[in-house]
Write an enzyme that holds these catalytic residues in place. Sequence first.
Site, PDB file in Angstrom:
ATOM      1  N   LYS A  72       0.921  -1.485  -0.281  1.00 26.08           N
ATOM      2  CA  LYS A  72      -0.216  -0.150  -0.141  1.00 26.08           C
ATOM      3  C   LYS A  72       0.890   1.111  -0.040  1.00 26.08           C
ATOM      4  O   LYS A  72       1.664   1.113   0.636  1.00 26.08           O
ATOM      5  CB  LYS A  72      -1.212  -0.504   1.413  1.00 26.08           C
ATOM      6  CG  LYS A  72      -1.976   1.244   1.154  1.00 26.08           C
ATOM      7  CD  LYS A  72      -3.365   0.764   1.076  1.00 26.08           C
ATOM      8  CE  LYS A  72      -3.896   1.828   0.307  1.00 26.08           C
ATOM      9  NZ  LYS A  72      -3.558   2.854  -1.054  1.00 26.08           N
ATOM     10  N   LYS A  96       5.181   2.183   8.627  1.00 26.77           N
ATOM     11  CA  LYS A  96       3.676   3.602   9.181  1.00 26.77           C
ATOM     12  C   LYS A  96       2.730   1.953   9.017  1.00 26.77           C
ATOM     13  O   LYS A  96       1.439   1.845  10.249  1.00 26.77           O
ATOM     14  CB  LYS A  96       3.588   4.194   7.643  1.00 26.77           C
ATOM     15  CG  LYS A  96       2.470   4.891   8.567  1.00 26.77           C
ATOM     16  CD  LYS A  96       1.959   5.827   7.457  1.00 26.77           C
ATOM     17  CE  LYS A  96       3.563   6.757   6.549  1.00 26.77           C
ATOM     18  NZ  LYS A  96       2.742   7.668   5.444  1.00 26.77           N
ATOM     19  N   LYS A 108       5.547   2.011  -2.979  1.00 30.12           N
ATOM     20  CA  LYS A 108       5.604   3.475  -3.287  1.00 30.12           C
ATOM     21  C   LYS A 108       6.451   3.526  -5.272  1.00 30.12           C
ATOM     22  O   LYS A 108       6.546   2.453  -5.305  1.00 30.12           O
ATOM     23  CB  LYS A 108       6.409   4.268  -2.700  1.00 30.12           C
ATOM     24  CG  LYS A 108       6.026   6.004  -2.559  1.00 30.12           C
ATOM     25  CD  LYS A 108       4.956   6.151  -0.986  1.00 30.12           C
ATOM     26  CE  LYS A 108       4.494   7.385  -1.355  1.00 30.12           C
ATOM     27  NZ  LYS A 108       3.795   7.767  -0.155  1.00 30.12           N
ATOM     28  N   THR A 192      -5.138  13.052   6.057  1.00 37.39           N
ATOM     29  CA  THR A 192      -3.824  12.382   6.921  1.00 37.39           C
ATOM     30  C   THR A 192      -3.738  13.756   8.193  1.00 37.39           C
ATOM     31  O   THR A 192      -3.464  13.652   8.597  1.00 37.39           O
ATOM     32  CB  THR A 192      -3.205  12.673   5.425  1.00 37.39           C
ATOM     33  OG1 THR A 192      -3.058  11.835   4.507  1.00 37.39           O
ATOM     34  CG2 THR A 192      -1.508  12.744   5.687  1.00 37.39           C
ATOM     35  N   ASN A 224      -2.710  19.577   0.187  1.00 38.19           N
ATOM     36  CA  ASN A 224      -3.627  17.402   0.692  1.00 38.19           C
ATOM     37  C   ASN A 224      -3.634  17.723   2.138  1.00 38.19           C
ATOM     38  O   ASN A 224      -3.950  18.413   2.902  1.00 38.19           O
ATOM     39  CB  ASN A 224      -3.747  16.461  -0.529  1.00 38.19           C
ATOM     40  CG  ASN A 224      -4.687  15.763   0.476  1.00 38.19           C
ATOM     41  OD1 ASN A 224      -4.838  15.397   1.642  1.00 38.19           O
ATOM     42  ND2 ASN A 224      -5.551  15.353  -0.334  1.00 38.19           N
ATOM     43  N   SER A 361      -7.189   5.101   3.503  1.00 42.33           N
ATOM     44  CA  SER A 361      -7.422   4.145   2.922  1.00 42.33           C
ATOM     45  C   SER A 361      -7.361   3.101   2.621  1.00 42.33           C
ATOM     46  O   SER A 361      -7.836   2.187   1.998  1.00 42.33           O
ATOM     47  CB  SER A 361      -5.790   4.132   1.772  1.00 42.33           C
ATOM     48  OG  SER A 361      -5.474   5.227   1.304  1.00 42.33           O
TER      49      SER A 361
END
Length: 425
Positions: A72, A96, A108, A192, A224, A361
């Site tokens: 992810k 994380k 990523k 976030t 964001n 997410s």
Amino acid sequence: MKNNNQFPLFQDALTRLDVAAKHIEVSDKTLELLKTPFRAIQVGIPVHMDDGSLRVFIGYRVQHNTIRGPAKGGIRFHPSVTMDECMALAFWMTCKTAALGVPLGGGKGGVIVNPRELSHGALERLSRGYIRALADVLGPDIDVPAPDIYTNEQIMAWMMDEFSIINRKSSPAVITGKPVALGGCLGRAAATGKGAYFCVKTLDYQLDWGGSGRKSVAIQGFGNAGQSLAKSLYADGYHIVAISDSKGGIYSSRGLDIPRLIEWKNQLRSVVDYPSEGGGPSSQEIELISNEEILELDVGLLVPAALEGVFTKKNAKSVKARTILELANGPTTLEADKILNDRGIHIVPDILSNAGGVVVSYFEWIQNRQGEYWTEDQVNRKLKEKITKELEKIYMLKQRLHVDVRTATYAHALWRLNEAIKWLW
Ligand code: NAD
């Protein structure tokens, strides 16, 4: 990959593991496994430009570790994207997801591009091209991307559509951060910043806000993540005294009008033009400051919310904030971390303070797979519960191990990774 300097950012990131491993029992196999990404791919993405020419963009996807679930992690469109950066960011995602206890791994990706130089059509062709190049290694059970710097819900919509076309079936769970109308999750866009806000609220009583009693905040990066945190803090009465974007920053000791600035920024303008063109009567009180100066302001809370490596050994001695909340990934270099810690500055590390994005997410992925959707209240309630619970565990571990918050967060993540890895190796 071990012991070589080809990937300095990734090597630096791994150092955090070694530090944490000194404080908890963890097998050598776990440490060995986490030192090399499972998969790291570079692709060429041919794109027809509007003038009929052809450009081939370089894209990357890294799946650092998938022991605890599918990879992810976001996709970044930025001129400075490198394989090294993607490897470090994927590693941080592994940590994380483990720190937050969500059953996903770390991934990523990115493309070397300045998306602002592309037309809408070329941006769509590039986004779809990225998925075509990587479709074999993506999927709801394999690797689930999301937005990151300079990618957004429109790009996620094109990417999800391309993946569904290739696989000849609707596949909303392949990507998160989609528009709500296409299976996105209510509250994802703000997640976030909301997650970071819940960290601030949980820690509020122990944060040192300075003598004036005013809860002053400076935020570097007003996209964001930065905007959504600013919005929550502003609504709660905190004074956001400075914000910045890639062109520079603005400062007002009386606090900035965040809702107006968000509106301004979302018309694709820079915050530096706000005092002269959009600030209204209060604009005389607003000063222009640089992105370096914002990091040295005397505030209760300093929030890096843009790129990596902004705190270095050069500027760490000049930081005056009492707490740093890392909303960006990797804003603090190893050398700076030591200096800031030695100076008693409280750092809430990235893999904890910006984890709201990956938690929501994960919620989006669950809803896509179940075909049943939650209200925004449900999403925010679950997010708050998750962040608060894990943050409290991390701060208790910090007390028990007598370490800084970053080390405690890595120790917490490493413990979960070790628990999973020991069943298999
Ligand atoms: P974004 O593209 O929405 O915004 C980035 C902001 O940073 C923009 O305001 C841009 O002008 C500014 N910026 C760019 N270069 C700068 C510079 N040199 N100095 C100061 N400002 C600069 O990106 P975002 O999604 O808000 O991501 C920001 C950071 O947060 C990144 O490190 C990202 O990895 C991290 N993050 C984002 C999410 C998410 O869900 N969006 C989740 C976790 C972590």
